[in-house]
Design an enzyme around this catalytic site. Structure first.
Site, PDB file in Angstrom:
ATOM      1  N   ASP A  79      66.890   9.118  46.396  1.00 32.87           N
ATOM      2  CA  ASP A  79      67.617   9.164  47.624  1.00 32.87           C
ATOM      3  C   ASP A  79      67.165   8.144  48.561  1.00 32.87           C
ATOM      4  OD1 ASP A  79      69.188  10.730  49.621  1.00 32.87           O
ATOM      5  OD2 ASP A  79      67.363  11.262  50.337  1.00 32.87           O
ATOM      6  N   ASP A  81      68.134   8.261  52.442  1.00 32.94           N
ATOM      7  CA  ASP A  81      67.799   8.483  53.932  1.00 32.94           C
ATOM      8  C   ASP A  81      66.667   9.626  53.990  1.00 32.94           C
ATOM      9  OD1 ASP A  81      70.054   7.391  55.564  1.00 32.94           O
ATOM     10  OD2 ASP A  81      71.245   8.359  53.893  1.00 32.94           O
ATOM     11  N   LYS A 213      75.095  13.294  42.219  1.00 33.58           N
ATOM     12  CA  LYS A 213      73.766  12.821  42.251  1.00 33.58           C
ATOM     13  C   LYS A 213      73.120  13.105  40.777  1.00 33.58           C
ATOM     14  CE  LYS A 213      71.989  12.123  46.696  1.00 33.58           C
ATOM     15  NZ  LYS A 213      70.842  12.021  47.699  1.00 33.58           N
ATOM     16  N   ASP A 236      64.670  14.438  49.345  1.00 33.11           N
ATOM     17  CA  ASP A 236      64.075  15.427  50.426  1.00 33.11           C
ATOM     18  C   ASP A 236      65.047  16.545  50.809  1.00 33.11           C
ATOM     19  OD1 ASP A 236      65.135  14.596  53.531  1.00 33.11           O
ATOM     20  OD2 ASP A 236      65.886  13.490  51.875  1.00 33.11           O
ATOM     21  N   ASN A 239      71.014  18.147  48.836  1.00 36.56           N
ATOM     22  CA  ASN A 239      71.719  17.663  47.957  1.00 36.56           C
ATOM     23  C   ASN A 239      71.161  16.708  46.670  1.00 36.56           C
ATOM     24  OD1 ASN A 239      70.734  15.681  49.787  1.00 36.56           O
ATOM     25  ND2 ASN A 239      72.838  14.373  49.618  1.00 36.56           N
TER      26      ASN A 239
END
Length: 289
Positions: A79, A81, A213, A236, A239
Site C-alpha cells: 500500500d 498512503d 487490491k 495499514d 482496504n
C-alpha cells in the site's frame, strides 16, 4: 512445524532488557540478524508469543512469529498512503482546498473499515472539485515523504529477485512518482478526473479498492508463476485487509486495529526494513539506499 520468533525495533533500539526478558521466556539465546535492531529465536510453540508480549510490556519492540520455511518472498505488494509514505495524499490535497477536516474524517472511517471505501472515495473526491491540477504537484513536493526503511525494503527484495509493486486506493499521479522514488517496478491506483486543468470532482471507474487490491495480488503472482504463499503484502487500512490475509506473509504496518488483528505480523514500532528480518534477511544482506 518449525517457527521463528522475531524481535525487531527501530534502528539500534532493541535493548538488552527486552532481549533478556524474551530469552528467559524462550529458554534460549537469540540469533542476531542485526545488532541492536533484530534477532530471532527458534520455537515450536505458537502460543509462546503471548508470554513474550507480556514480558516485553510497553517496550517499543515488535514480536512476531513466522514459519521457518519459505520465508523469503518473491512478490512484494505494498500500500502507499501511510505505509510506504507518511501521509494520506487525499487529505493533503484537501488541506490546499480548505476542506481537510471533512475529508480526513471520512478517510479515517474508511481506513477503519466503518464505511465502504469506494463510496467514501467518491464522496471525498467530489469535495475537491475545481481545485487546480497544479495543486497535486505542490502536495507531492511539500507533503510526500517515504517512510523509513521503504527504499531498503524494496531494493533488497528486488536484488534478491522479487517483484515489487505499489498498489493504492489513492491516485496514479502520486503512485507513479512514489514508485520511482522507492524503486517499485510497477504501480496501480485510481485516476482523478480532470477538465480544463482542474479536478472535476470525479474518479475514473472502476475504483481500485479492497477487492481490486486482492485481485492485483493474485494477478501478479500468476504472472510471475508463483504461489500466493510466496507473496508478501503490507498495508495499514481496511482496504488492505484482503490482500494481507491472502498473501503468504501479510504485514500490518502501524495499522488500524481491524488490520493489526487480521495480519500475520504487525509492525508498530519498527521501520519498514523489519519486513526483511521477518523473512530471515541479515543486516549484511540489506541494500542500503
Amino acid at each position: 512445524m518449525d517457527y521463528r520468533l522475531v524481535l525487531t525495533a527501530a534502528l539500534g533500539a532493541l535493548d538488552d532488557v527486552s532481549v533478556a526478558s524474551t530469552s528467559a521466556v524462550m529458554g534460549t539465546t537469540p540469533h542476531w540478524l542485526s545488532p541492536g535492531t533484530a534477532c530471532e529465536f527458534r520455537t515450536l510453540d505458537l502460543t509462546i508469543i503471548q508470554r513474550v508480549h507480556q514480558a516485553l510490556g510497553s517496550a517499543p519492540v515488535d514480536a512476531n512469529i513466522v514459519p521457518a520455511t519459505g520465508r523469503r518472498k518473491r512478490l512484494l505488494l505494498a500500500d502507499m498512503d501511510s505505509t510506504i509514505i507518511s501521509c494520506e495524499c487525499i487529505d493533503e490535497i484537501a488541506d490546499f482546498a480548505g476542506v481537510k477536516p471533512q475529508i480526513s474524517a471520512i478517510t479515517e472511517r474508511a481506513m477503519r473499515g466503518e464505511i465502504e471505501f469506494e463510496s467514501a472515495l467518491r464522496e471525498r473526491v467530489a469535495l475537491l472539485k475545481g481545485l487546480p491540477e497544479s495543486t497535486l504537484g505542490k502536495v507531492y513536493e511539500t507533503r510526500v515523504q517515504l517512510n523509513p526503511g521503504a527504499k531498503i525494503l524494496v531494493a533488497t527484495m528486488t536484488k534478491a529477485g522479487a517483484t515489487a509493486a505499489l498498489v493504492s486506493g489513492g491516485f496514479t499521479y502520486f503512485t507513479s512518482r512514489v514508485a520511482e522514488a522507492a524503486g517499485f517496478a510497477q504501480h496501480r491506483a485510481n485516476e482523478l478526473g480532470l477538465t480544463n486543468g482542474k479536478l472535476d470532482g470525479t474518479v475514473r471507474e472502476p475504483i481500485l479498492g479492497r477487492e481490486a487490491k486482492r485481485q492485483t495480488l493474485r494477478d501478479l503472482a500468476n504472472q510471475s508463476g508463483i504461489a500466493l504463499s510466496d507473496t508478501m503484502a503490507i498495508g495499514d487500512g481496511a482496504n488492505d485487509l484482503d490482500m494481507i490475509r491472502e498473501s503468504g506473509l501479510g504485514i500490518a504496518y502501524r495499522a488500524k486495529p481491524v488490520v493489526a488483528q487480521a495480519a500475520h505480523a504487525r509492525l508498530d514500532h519498527s521501520d519498514l526494513s523489519a519486513a526483511l528480518y521477518l523473512q530471515g534477511y541479515r543486516e549484511t544482506e540489506l541494500v542500503l539506499a
